[in-house]
Write an enzyme that holds these catalytic residues in place. Structure first.
Site, mmCIF file in Angstrom:
data_model
loop_
_atom_site.group_PDB
_atom_site.id
_atom_site.type_symbol
_atom_site.label_atom_id
_atom_site.label_comp_id
_atom_site.label_asym_id
_atom_site.label_seq_id
_atom_site.Cartn_x
_atom_site.Cartn_y
_atom_site.Cartn_z
ATOM 1 N N THR A 1 -1.475 -9.535 -1.267
ATOM 2 C CA THR A 1 -2.387 -8.942 -0.281
ATOM 3 C C THR A 1 -3.076 -10.084 0.441
ATOM 4 O OG1 THR A 1 -2.749 -6.978 -1.636
ATOM 5 C CG2 THR A 1 -4.379 -7.443 0.071
ATOM 6 N N LYS B 1 -2.082 -1.638 3.350
ATOM 7 C CA LYS B 1 -2.786 -2.014 2.123
ATOM 8 C C LYS B 1 -4.294 -2.052 2.366
ATOM 9 C CE LYS B 1 -3.503 -3.347 -2.091
ATOM 10 N NZ LYS B 1 -2.889 -4.529 -2.717
ATOM 11 N N LYS C 1 -12.051 -10.268 -2.312
ATOM 12 C CA LYS C 1 -11.130 -10.971 -1.406
ATOM 13 C C LYS C 1 -10.463 -9.979 -0.472
ATOM 14 C CE LYS C 1 -6.983 -11.577 -2.401
ATOM 15 N NZ LYS C 1 -5.655 -10.936 -2.095
#
Length: 288
Positions: A97, A172, A240
């Site tokens: 990701t 995502k 993150k």
């Protein structure tokens, strides 16, 4: 069966690469900490490489599952990076990701080298990786995604092309945005039930059968209520990911007020020493 390379053997990559070997693919692995690569080959066979370039040499498909943008650049670029060893016509599949920026950057490098690029982040956590039941959202040319899907089906419950390169990462982001708000709402609900003197298990048994039900509610309510937060995806990694979502929201002009708020709640968890707790730990702010 394909000749593959797998770069990154963390809690997700180790079992994912294992499923490739189990499906009969020829797998060469690379990990920044060689001990993990040695442990993987001891368990699954295959080969290990000292640098990403060596792992990628001769591979039809190179798959990466590392930590963040900088990690992905390190395994892909430079004289020892994967691109230096890949042959024209091979496919690089990125399961990390990462930001839309690094996806665009690496896709351009791949195109210049005659290499196909598919961004394919995953959802399902450590359990999904171990059980081969990940949801995989892909961005790339139709033919490239089809080639990738034939291999990564070894550990996928669903693998779908969402659009051109970058669409997988954008999907995502949608996933992480949805999870952030959901886990905060579930945390508030369970904390409220506790303060009201209700039996949490009874509450969940009833409300999970209606509109409030969710995977998180069914699978995490008991551990959340007991203060057990050792179940996969860490708060540090979630922050993150949410930073990536918020940056993309600014770029797109998409308002993400709840996501921004929950990101700060996860910051509180980090301050409490819970950076390695799983994402369900949001409840810890509410029951102190």
């Amino acid at each position: 069966m394909a000749k593959t390379a797998f770069l990154g053997l963390g809690v997700m990559g180790f079992p994912m690469a294992g499923h490739l070997a189990g499906a009969g693919h020829q797998v060469t692995v690379y990990n920044r900490s060689p001990a993990k690569a040695e442990a993987w080959t001891a368990q699954h066979g295959g080969a290990l490489a000292p640098v990403p370039r060596a792992a990628a040499e001769g591979a039809e498909m190179v798959l990466a599952c590392v930590g963040n943008d900088d990690d992905l650049r390190q395994v892909c670029l430079g004289p020892d990076g994967a691109f230096a060893g890949m042959q024209a016509g091979a496919v690089l599949v990125d399961h990390t990701t990462v930001s839309a920026e690094v996806t665009r950057e690496l896709a351009e490098v791949a195109q210049a080298a005659g290499v196909a690029y598919v961004d394919a982040p995953v959802s399902g956590g450590e359990a999904g990786a171990r059980n081969g039941q990940l949801s995989i959202m892909c961005g790339g040319a139709e033919a490239d995604v089809a080639r990738a899907a034939a291999v990564i089906g070894a550990y996928a419950k669903i693998c779908r092309r969402m659009g051109p390169v970058g669409a997988g990462q954008m999907t995502k982001m949608c996933n992480q945005i949805a999870i952030a708000g959901l886990v905060q709402a579930l945390s508030e609900s369970l904390a409220f039930a506790q303060k009201a003197g209700l039996d949490v298990a009874d509450v969940v048994e009833v409300i999970s059968q209606g509109a409030a039900g969710s995977w998180q509610m069914v699978n995490r309510h008991a551990t959340m209520a007991s203060g057990s937060f050792d179940h996969g995806f860490a708060v540090d990694w979630m922050r993150k990911d949410l930073a990536i979502c918020l940056a993309a929201g600014d770029e797109l002009g998409a308002a993400l007020p709840v996501t921004a708020l929950v990101d700060q709640f996860y910051k509180d968890i980090q301050v409490m020493g819970g950076g390695r707790w799983d994402t369900s730990s949001l409840i810890a702010r509410l029951v102190r």
